[in-house]
Design a protein around this motif. Structure first.
Motif: not given
Length: 228
Positions: A160-164, A189-192
Motif C-alpha cells: 500500500g502507498h502509506r506503508i511504502y 520486508l523479511n522482518k515485518q
C-alpha cells in the motif's frame, strides 16, 4: 646478378684454358668440342636456376605487396565501420536514456538481446575494451532502472502507498542509493513478514541481472497477492 657474373668469368676462363690446351696439342679437337658442349650445358643450367630464383623472388614480393595492400584496405574499412557504428551507438544510447521511463517488459527483453548482438559486433570490429564496457554499462543501467521500478511497483501494490511511503521517508532522499534501498527494503520486508512471491521474484531478477547481466523471465502475476 652475382651468379651471372660468376658464370661469365668461369666460362671465359675455361674456354681460354681449353683453347690453350688445344693449341699446345695437350687435348684433341673432339675433347675440346665436348668440353665446350658441357660448358654450354653447365652455363645454361646455372643461368636458368638463377632466372627461376629471381622469378620466384619477384612473385613473392608481388604477393607480399598485395597482402600489405589488402591489410591496409581492411584496416581502413574497419576504421570506417567503427566510426559509423560509434555514431549509431551515441544516437541509440541517447534515445535509450530518453525512453527509460517508458520501458515495457518486452522492450527490455529486446534491449538485452540487442546489447548482446551489439557487443559481438563491436568485438568483431576491434573496438577497445573500454568502449565495449561503456556501452554495456549504459544499456545495463537502462535495464536496471526498469527492474528497480518493477520492484517498487510490486512493493507499493503489496504494502500500500502509506506503508511504502513511510519506509522511503525513513531516510533523507539524498542518502538513498540503489544498493542501500534494495538491501534495507529486503531486510524490512523479511522482518515485518511482508515478503511475498511476487516481490521475492522481483528481487531475484534485479540481483541476477546486476551480477551476470542475464535477464531472467518475469514471474507469473499472482493476482491474489496484488490485491492484499
Amino acid at each position: 646478378m652475382g651468379i651471372t657474373l660468376f658464370v661469365l668469368l668461369f666460362s671465359v676462363g675455361l674456354v681460354a684454358l681449353l683453347a690453350v690446351l688445344l693449341k699446345t696439342e695437350k687435348i684433341q679437337t673432339p675433347i675440346f668440342a665436348a668440353g665446350i658442349a658441357l660448358l654450354v650445358v653447365f652455363d645454361f643450367a646455372l643461368l636458368s636456376l638463377d632466372k627461376i630464383y629471381f622469378l620466384h623472388q619477384e612473385q613473392d614480393q608481388l604477393y607480399l605487396d598485395k597482402q600489405r595492400d589488402y591489410d591496409e584496405n581492411i584496416q581502413k574499412q574497419l576504421a570506417l565501420y567503427q566510426q559509423l557504428t560509434d555514431i549509431q551507438l551515441q544516437a541509440t544510447l541517447q534515445a535509450l536514456a530518453l525512453n527509460n521511463k517508458q520501458q515495457t517488459e518486452d522492450g527490455v527483453v529486446q534491449k538485452v538481446k540487442w546489447r548482446n548482438q551489439l557487443l559481438e559486433q563491436m568485438t568483431a570490429l576491434s573496438f577497445s575494451d573500454e568502449k565495449i564496457t561503456h556501452v554495456s554499462q549504459q544499456i545495463n543501467a537502462s535495464v536496471t532502472a526498469f527492474l528497480m521500478e518493477s520492484l517498487n511497483k510490486e512493493v507499493r501494490q503489496s504494502l500500500g502507498h502509506r506503508i511504502y511511503s513511510e519506509f522511503v521517508r525513513s531516510r533523507p532522499r539524498h542518502e538513498w542509493t540503489d544498493e542501500l534501498f534494495v538491501g534495507e527494503l529486503e531486510a524490512y520486508l523479511n522482518k515485518q513478514n511482508l515478503m511475498n512471491e511476487s516481490i521475492k521474484w522481483a528481487f531475484t531478477r534485479l540481483k541476477e541481472f546486476k551480477v551476470s547481466g542475464v535477464l531472467i523471465s518475469a514471474a507469473p502475476v499472482d493476482s491474489s497477492e496484488n490485491k492484499k
